[in-house]
Structure formats: structure tokens, C-alpha cells
Design an enzyme around this catalytic site. Structure first.
Site, short mmCIF file in Angstrom:
data_model
loop_
_atom_site.label_atom_id
_atom_site.label_comp_id
_atom_site.label_asym_id
_atom_site.label_seq_id
_atom_site.Cartn_x
_atom_site.Cartn_y
_atom_site.Cartn_z
N PHE A 196 -5.47 3.87 11.48
CA PHE A 196 -5.68 2.95 10.37
C PHE A 196 -4.93 3.42 9.14
CE2 PHE A 196 -9.07 2.41 13.31
CZ PHE A 196 -9.29 1.04 13.32
N GLU A 197 -4.51 2.48 8.32
CA GLU A 197 -3.73 2.85 7.14
C GLU A 197 -4.52 3.71 6.16
OE1 GLU A 197 -2.83 -0.55 4.47
OE2 GLU A 197 -4.13 -1.67 5.81
N THR A 198 -5.82 3.70 6.28
CA THR A 198 -6.66 4.53 5.42
C THR A 198 -6.58 6.00 5.79
OG1 THR A 198 -8.40 3.85 6.93
CG2 THR A 198 -8.35 2.79 4.78
N ALA A 234 -1.21 8.47 6.72
CA ALA A 234 -1.21 7.31 7.61
C ALA A 234 0.14 6.59 7.58
CB ALA A 234 -2.33 6.35 7.19
N ASN A 284 0.82 -1.21 0.00
CA ASN A 284 0.00 0.00 0.00
C ASN A 284 0.86 1.27 0.00
OD1 ASN A 284 -2.71 -0.63 -0.23
ND2 ASN A 284 -2.93 -1.12 1.95
#
Lengths: 258, 325, 325, 258
Positions: free
Chosen positions: D51-53, D85, C110
Site C-alpha cells: 500500500f502507498e501508506t 512505498a 502523493n
């Protein structure tokens, strides 16, 4: 009856005429603000003004005096920051036109806003390149404001703050630039452009009442004036918009013509 | 008033923040931009505490930079632009200090500095770009070999490299990341949990704060955290990156703070009038920095008339009709 | 209703947006994340128009990805994660398509994908980082030599280089920038001047839009521009980067859209139940994509009960108490 | 009277106990959400979940079922995006602890969440590494959740999605990593750690009622159980908080113990 106007007025209008509708205008303060704003109001309503600080398309009900003036943050379509602003300036999809000023310029449009004399021990220090180096490097095109003076139009600038056509010809592409470069220099006497192949500056237009020779005399390097034509005088409509709508307090325009 | 107690020992005076978090020789990132949100309270406190040999890193500054340089706190600067727009197209004490050799300057462009802080904030060691090929910005190095490779100053100012993904010649400019010791931020709001909200343009404050080892935030108001958490899309920095929270109304004066006050043209013009002269600047420091031991004393000296004059209209964010000549 | 006329020819139907701006073989960046703000309306329209050989690029997706892959529109994907969290820890049709060799996948992390879009948005040719050394993510290449170096696919998936500013060995991972042909974004608001505002997390939508050659924005509401320009700190994209504005209420259904509606557990569970079986999935496409030629028809099929069930509470942004089993 | 609890309950509690007050917790969904939330409520109130979001420190009045669940965006101190993030996850000033899960793990904590079989023609495809590769690369530390099964604890994973201690010893530092790596593996039978020098996994704690040998038998590689001790059973307070406050609807915990 001939209309009178000041140097700053005709400079703002001459530069404004170079704007196309839909251009994305990277504006500094001072003359560039006036040029961008008057262009929007006269002939390029869809041009968008933005600032390197991150303010995009502000209403500009009052003129900002710095690119970080709170007036660039009001009524914008977006407020962001420098990363966003530069991502737009250099965006390959956008026809971004930057307005810059400088202390010195050379025949190939390289400009100096850093210092006079040796960089290590400057005789005069200026603010530095700011975002001008980035605009000259990666904007779609650049318009430069200069005072027409021998000491400013020099064979070699003391310091290249912002790279123009470098040594001319294809030097710019060879150095690594993918697009852009200066396409006009607007002074208090006329408008210069750059030769299609050699990229050397030549006189494109002289303002009414100014002789091409006078401009050449105010230039520290040999300036081709052979292709020059007389510029259109500012129209009454242009002057009216500039004076009454763009800078009614004459914060940047200064005193009215005598 | 919000419950500042939950800020715990992060809540402090300018004196404590500077004493605890800034030491001689530090690399300091100044937040704000030219005439906007300069960390003036911390700047004046640094001068009062006589910090020396500072290394300022920034993009385009600004009133705080000029004052710190003039007061002799600064030995080195890395920046793209030193001035305050029409009030001082070149920083007045900055110009003098560079010309006299009092400070060493390393010039970059605004995008260069932005990318360097961005890289620092993302823990990237360096970052490529395509700004400034063949310019003196990259070719002339202001910091000599005696500085390069020492402390936080990388051995190279910039390196011309090649895009390794290109099939053909494709030069790139490689810029070293910046990770300053301290970042100074002036914000409109800090929640009583330490959440920071900046209104208007954020400039490069977020990247600067994230890239730094320590972060000092001055603010116009401490507010209940829940008021900021009701619309977290608007918040700027999380509490756990902030070391010191310093409530300082009008903390950016004479520069602007969107929705709170405009820049102060009277003060900036006065500064320009006196700062060019060494004696005049010394008197300015005496009167406006050394003689005043608190923001309350400073604002009393500025005076109610001026403060009302520059008060921002709460809808447009600045002071419409302000006499800015 | 806002004055959509000022949007001019940017205002269009899903049919027109897909027909004009997406062609076979395009590299498409999907906005949103797993179960949130997926560009479902454009996804279904792509399927209806039978686009082929698409190359999807994204970080973590998601319902739109799974549907496009299942419908046979996709030949290649670059991604970090394919699934919808608890509803489908691995995308159902994604898994089948990879296992059967129907699609080629290039895996990244990601952060890798985020940096690649960031680099693309900043016109940087590549970007260094320190994620994934010695992992198969970097060592195994999903795209073979027949694809590498063609079109928008760089010759190298990633390159292990050196930090040129370090005095000692300091390896870095170099990642190629991404500049997709099209970015799809679903936003809550578009102003009638084209200004885009996303509420809640923006994920990577901004970087994806800026890195793309063309941008299609679907939105819950078109609103008067002045309502967005009154607080421009909250806006997300400027009008001049947007090619198509497509008003589509519930345009992200069955994924969520903060402050408008939650994800639809009933639909996502139904999808999981049927999509694993080839016939079941074909029936799903027939019923939910091919048979419905408009968002109105789609929402009619979803039904009022479901739409009310997932309606977001306007203060917390989701549907509290929603049965999510 | 002995309290009964499920595998998921003791896993969430065992992992939660590894959290220090003030840690910045990079949470996925499922068990990691429970572990982070229960730790905050039991002994680490100043731990922050993000959170990675891009959702940082949400109130979590309801459990999110995905990291992009709108429930991670509510009551946060900040909503941003992936770039922000990850800038926090890898921030060198922060003690960031990530919770991860995987399909396979090897003796050095390298994990696979990508595929079984050959990557080019996988027998089973999983979702991919997501942000786990980044957490294993650059977070301060990582806690991994696993089912204690021979097919999951393997000598060699089919694909290294997220690099742990690589081949052990100083292999991780030599590869270029500056910090981090997995420090615990929490399973339904016990908690493993990694040897200080060799970085090979060993059994640190076995849950009450589980024998170290049973764990070794459920591990596909030779597991040192010589240093193992019995873990503390979940306290009634821990279970009460987990069941009544953290996941009252048992969305993640599943059925109550029989």
C-alpha cells in the site's frame, strides 16, 4: 599550586567551554568526543551529542573509538542512519556545532583532510572529508582541532576538503552558503577565532605558560596575536570530570602528565 | 532452526553468491560503516575468487574496503572517507593504493554520497544540495575524461546549478544518482521468507540496497518469518529486493555487529601492524583469506577466546570493558 | 506515570499549544493519513480558537482536514487526495468548499507531496522526479498569480526541467520543497524526555515534522524515557525538534491509532450522514467541537460503549470483528 | 447449471486473472483489494500486495477500508511510510502492477479523479489523484477499474489526474516516461486493452451474456470491438474463494446476486 595537564586535556576543555547549553553537537571521535562529553558534564547538561552515523544522544558509558562504534547506538533517543543524521546537522532550526580535525588549515579556516601534494598523485593520502565538508557547509558553527605546527597552519592548503570562509570577507555567502563556518580553532597552544569582517584567523587565547609569539612562530602564515589574552587554566573540577568520568581508561587522553 | 526451504534458491553459500552475482568490473556498494557491519565474508570471498577491476561506492569505509583494495580487486572508488577510526585513521592499503596510483579515487562528502544513494533508491536521476561549494571535493575530479561518461560513471562528477524556484541568485550543487550493480549488506536477522532486519544504526544500507541492481545479504541468523512479522516496524528490507541470503555467523568480524559482537581490537591492531608492509599484508591475505575456505575455518582461526572476548552484552549491544587499546 | 516534569514547559494543554504555536494564516502540515492518526484534538482546538486563513499542506487527508475546512478555518490547501476511503471517498466538506470556491486547492500527487516534504526535511530547495509529465496536476495551477510568490508559496507550482547529467533529452519534474510553519503529529508514545515513538506506519510524519518550523505532538501516553531508549531503533523523532507535547488519550478519534484503537465506523458514518448538509454540519460542530472544552468531555460524549468497541487488540493492533459497515 | 455472480464479483476476478505470480501489487481499497487478494489465493501465491501508506505484504485477515486502515500494518514484512512505498512502486527492478479507479477515462487511458468541469471552478470535486498519478507515471503496469458508462468513457477527460498513453503512439515516451502505462481497463461488462502501436483502447473481452455492441454503446468514444472474445465465466472455485475467504462479510462485494 599549579595543576599539570596534558595538551589533549586542555584542548578538550578549551573546546568544551565553547559549547552552549542546548547546543546540538555533531561529534567525531577522539578529542571531539571528550570536548562534547565534558561540556555536558560541566556546564551544558542539555547539550545533545549525535553522530553522523545516526546515533542521537547516546549514554556513552564507554567512549566510542569510531563514529560507527556500537557505543554510539546504545541508550540513544533514536537510532537511524546517515540521511537522518545529516538532516539534523544541517537543520535550520538547530544550533548545531560540529567538532572537526584536519591535516592542514589556512588563514580563512579552509581545511584539508584529503591529501598532501597533487590530488591526482598525492604524496600522502588522508581518509577524505567524510562528513566534515557537510558540517563546514551547513552546520550552525564549527570548532576545529589542530596541532599548532607550521606545516599544518599554511597559507594555502593542498586541497580544500571542507570549505571555511574561503577567501574571506563575504566569499562564503557569495559561494552559496546560507549559514555556518568555523568560529574557533583549538590547538595545543591556544584558541584562534576569525575576524568579524575579514574572516581571517587571529589568536584569541593562549594557554597559561604559552607565549603568543610561540604560537605565531608555530603558524605558517602571519597570525594577528594583538587581541590575544591568556586562557583560564583548567580547573580541578574540569580535570577531575575529564579524567575520572569522561575517559577513565585514557583511551583518547593517552598518558597522564609527567 | 527456521524453515530455510522457503527461501528457495535465494539461500546460498558465499561462494555461490559471489560467483553468481558479482563479476569483474562491477560497481559495488559496501554496507556498514568503518568498523561496523562490514560485509567481510563476501569481501574475503571476492578476493578468493580473484575478482578484478571492481568499482567500490560507499560513504565511510572501512575494513572491507581496505582488504579489497589491498588484494588488488579494486580499480576505482567513490567515497567520502577511507579508514576505521582510531584503528586506522586512514585505511592502510587504501592510502598505499592511492599514493601509488593503483586505484583511482573520486572524493565526495558523506552527505553527498548519502544523497546520491537516496536519489538512486527513489529513481531520481540527480539531487540538489548545498554542501561543498567552492571546495576541491567538487572542483577536483579524480576520474579523468577516459572514465567519465562510461558505464555507470556520469559525465559530470557534480554540477553547480541554480535553484529554479528562487527569485535571486541561489546556487545549488547537483549530484548524480548512484545505481550500483550490487549492494552488500550484513544484517543481524533474515526471516525464512527473506525479510531483513538490521538492529542498531542502519547507516545507509537501506538506500544502498534499494539503489542497486542486485542485493546480497549475509546474516547472523535465519529466523522464522513470523518472529519478524510480529513487529514489522523494526524490519529493514522486504524479501523481493534480495537476491542472495547467506547465513554467516560472525560475518562482519573483525568489525562489529550490534547485539551480537563488538569489533575485535586485537585483530584490527594486528591488521594495522602487518598491513603497512607489502610482505606482511601478503602473509595476512594468505593466512586469513586464501588459506581459509569457509567461515567455519575462519572462526576456528580467530579462536574461541577472541570470539568470547568480543561477544556483545545482550542489553547494551557491545562488549563492556573490552580491552580496546 | 512518567516524570513529566522533565518535559518542562514543552508539556501543555491543547489550548496552550494552539494559542502559542498556531496563528492565523499559518501553513500547517497535517500528520496521519485519511482515517489514521489524524491530529483531531489539535484540529478541534484550532476550530474552537477560531483560527482563520490557514494553509493546509498534506498528502492524503482525511478527517482532520475535512473538519477544519468545514469549520471555515482554511483558505488554501495543497494536497494529493481529500477523503477517508470508503467512509467518504471524497471529503464531504472539502468537496463543498472547493465547489463553492471557499478554498483554493493546489493539487499534487502523493509522491510529489512526499518528495516536497522530504526535500524540506533535508534542507534541499527543490527535488526532481518523473511523476506527472503532461498531466493536469502539473499543468493546471490552483493558486493564481495573486498567491504565487507570496509567503511560503513558491512562484512556480512545478517546473519541467532537464536532467543535466543526461547526454540526451531527459525531462524531469522539479518540485519546490515544503517548509510549513507548523507540523501536527499524533503519536502513541512520548518519553518524558520528549522522544517520540510512532507504532505502525509512520506515513510522512517524520518528514513533515523535520520540514516544519514548529512541531506539536499529541500522544496517547507519556512514558519513562528509559523504556523508549532501551530500543531506540523504534523511535521516530528526537526531543529537540518538538515544541509542544500534549497528552491526549484517544487523541486521533474517530480515526485509528495502531495498537490503541481502531477508527470508529459509527462516528464516521454519522459524520457522513450529517456533514453533507450545512445545518447538519453546524450542529455537528456545535455538539462535537464547540460544546466540549476538553478531551475528557469529548470522550464522555463518545461514550464508553464506543470506546470499548473500537479498542485495539494488543497483538494485531486493530479491533478484529468490529462492525465496519 | 450456470453460476450467477454480481458485477463486482466478475470485475474482481477478471482483474485478478491479469496478475502474474511474483507481481508486486500496488493496491488501493475496494475492488483492487479483492482482485489482488483473490489472485494470490487462486493462482499467484507469490504476488505481494503493498500500500502507498507503507504497509508491505500484510496478512489481511480482515479487509482494509482505506489504504491507511490499521489492517494494512499487521503481519507485514515491513511497516514504513510513503517515501518507502513509492520507492517500491517505481522501483526499476520490480514488476509493480497498480490497480486504480477513476471518474473518467479517455481512449488513451488518461484518467480523471480530480474534478468535473473547470478545475478552477469545478462542478464536482473528487478526492484528487492521490498516488494514482505516480502509479500511472512510473509503475511497471496499471489496471484500471471503471463502470461501463458513456459519461465515464469520454473523448476527452475534464482533467488528466494520472497520465496514461497521453495522445497515443509514442507520446508517453516523448513526454519523459521510462516505462509503464495502463494495460487493461476492467469494467462491469468487459475488459479493454490498448493497441500495441496506436495505444488506443479496444475491447479485448466481453463477459458472458454481454454483447460487444452493448459495451460500445456504453462508451462515449468509438471503441474497436473487432478483436473481442468472450471472457471465461467465473469458476465455482474462484467464486467460492472470493466469497468465503476474501470478503466473507461482503464489505466491498455488497449484496449477493439475486
Amino acid at each position: 599550586m599549579s595543576t599539570t595537564y596534558t595538551d589533549k586535556e586542555i584542548m578538550a576543555l578549551a573546546a568544551g567551554r565553547l559549547v552552549s547549553n542546548g547546543d546540538i553537537l555533531f561529534a567525531g571521535t577522539g578529542l571531539s568526543m571528550l570536548a562534547a562529553t565534558v561540556a555536558k558534564r560541566v556546564h551544558a547538561p542539555q547539550a545533545v551529542v549525535f553522530f553522523e552515523t545516526g546515533g542521537i544522544d547516546p549514554t556513552l558509558e564507554e567512549l566510542p573509538l569510531a563514529v560507527a562504534d556500537p557505543r554510539v547506538m546504545t541508550g540513544t533517543c533514536m537510532n537511524s542512519g546517515l540521511i537522518d543524521a545529516f538532516s539534523l546537522l544541517i537543520h535550520r532550526r538547530l544550533r548545531t556545532i560540529a567538532f572537526l580535525g584536519a591535516a592542514q588549515i589556512d588563514p580563512y579556516g579552509n581545511i584539508n583532510s584529503t591529501c598532501l601534494g597533487d590530488y591526482q598523485k598525492p604524496r600522502v593520502r588522508f581518509p577524505g572529508c567524510g562528513g566534515a565538508c557537510d558540517a563546514m557547509s551547513q552546520a550552525f558553527g564549527v570548532i576545529i582541532f589542530m596541532q599548532q605546527e607550521k606545516k599544518r597552519f599554511v597559507e594555502k592548503v593542498d586541497y580544500i576538503s571542507s570549505p571555511g570562509w574561503l577567501t574571506g570577507g563575504d566569499a562564503r555567502a557569495k559561494a552559496g552558503f546560507k549559514r555556518g563556518g568555523p568560529f574557533a580553532v583549538v590547538t595545543n597552544q591556544g584558541v584562534m577565532r576569525f575576524h568579524e569582517q575579514t574572516k581571517r584567523m587571529y589568536l584569541h587565547e593562549y594557554y597559561p605558560g604559552v607565549s603568543p609569539q610561540a604560537i605565531a612562530d608555530n603558524c605558517g602564515f602571519a597570525l594577528d596575536v594583538g587581541r590575544a589574552r591568556e586562557a583560564q587554566a583548567p580547573s580541578e573540577v574540569e580535570l577531575k570530570i575529564l579524567r575520572e568520568e569522561v575517559d577513565p581508561c585514557r583511551l583518547i587522553l593517552g598518558p597522564l602528565p609527567a | 532452526m527456521a524453515n530455510c526451504a522457503t527461501l528457495g534458491d535465494k539461500l546460498m553459500s558465499p561462494e555461490e553468491a559471489v560467483r553468481r552475482f558479482i563479476k569483474d568490473g562491477d560497481m559495488i556498494a559496501l554496507g556498514g560503516f568503518t568498523v561496523n557491519r562490514n560485509p567481510m565474508v563476501i569481501g574475503r570471498e571476492i578476493i578468493r575468487q580473484g575478482k578484478k577491476d571492481l568499482h567500490l561506492v560507499m560513504h565511510s569505509h572501512g575494513q572491507a574496503m581496505d582488504l579489497l583494495v589491498g588484494a588488488g580487486c579494486v580499480a576505482r572508488l567513490e567515497l567520502a572517507y577511507g579508514g576505521t577510526g582510531r584503528f586506522a585513521p586512514t585505511g592502510i592499503r587504501f592510502r598505499k593504493a592511492v599514493q601509488s596510483g593503483q586505484v583511482k579515487v573520486e572524493d565526495y562528502s558523506n552527505f553527498h554520497m548519502s544523497l546520491r544513494f537516496l536519489a538512486g533508491s527513489l529513481n531520481l536521476p540527480y539531487i540538489p544540495c548545498r554542501s561543498g561549494f567552492a571546495s576541491d571535493v567538487l572542483q577536483q575530479w579524480g576520474f579523468g575524461p577516459e572514465l567519465r561518461g562510461t558505464g555507470k560513471i556520469p559525465r559530470d562528477k557534480a554540477i553547480i546549478g541554480q535553484n529554479p524556484f528562487a527569485q535571486e541568485d541561489d546556487p545549488v550543487v547537483l549530484l548524480p544518482a548512484l545505481n550500483p550493480d550490487v549492494a552488500l549488506v550484513h544484517a543481524q536477522y533474515v526471516g525464512d521468507d527473506g525479510t531483513v532486519r538490521i538492529k542498531g544504526l542502519t547507516f545507509l544500507d537501506v538506500e544502498q540496497a534499494k539503489s542497486a541492481d542486485r542485493v546480497i545479504v549475509t546474516c547472523e541468523e535465519i529466523v522464522p518469518a513470523h518472529t519478524l512479522r510480529e513487529d514489522p516496524d523494526q524490519n529493514t528490507l522486504p524479501p523481493f529486493l534480495i537476491d542472495a541470503v547467506v547465513p554467516t555467523p560472525y560475518g562482519a568480524h573483525p568489525t562489529a555487529c550490534h547485539y551480537f559482537y563488538d569489533y575485535d581490537p586485537r585483530h584490527l591492531n594486528y591488521y594495522r601492524a602487518v598491513a603497512g608492509d607489502d610482505d606482511g599484508f601478503r602473509r595476512y591475505l594468505d593466512e586469513w583469506v586464501y588459506a581459509l575456505d569457509s567461515q567455519e575455518a575462519y572462526l576456528t582461526k580467530v579462536g574461541a577466546a577472541d570470539l568470547i572476548n568480543i561477544r556483545a552484552n545482550t542489553k547494551v549491544g557491545y562488549a563492556p570493558g573490552l580491552d580496546r587499546r
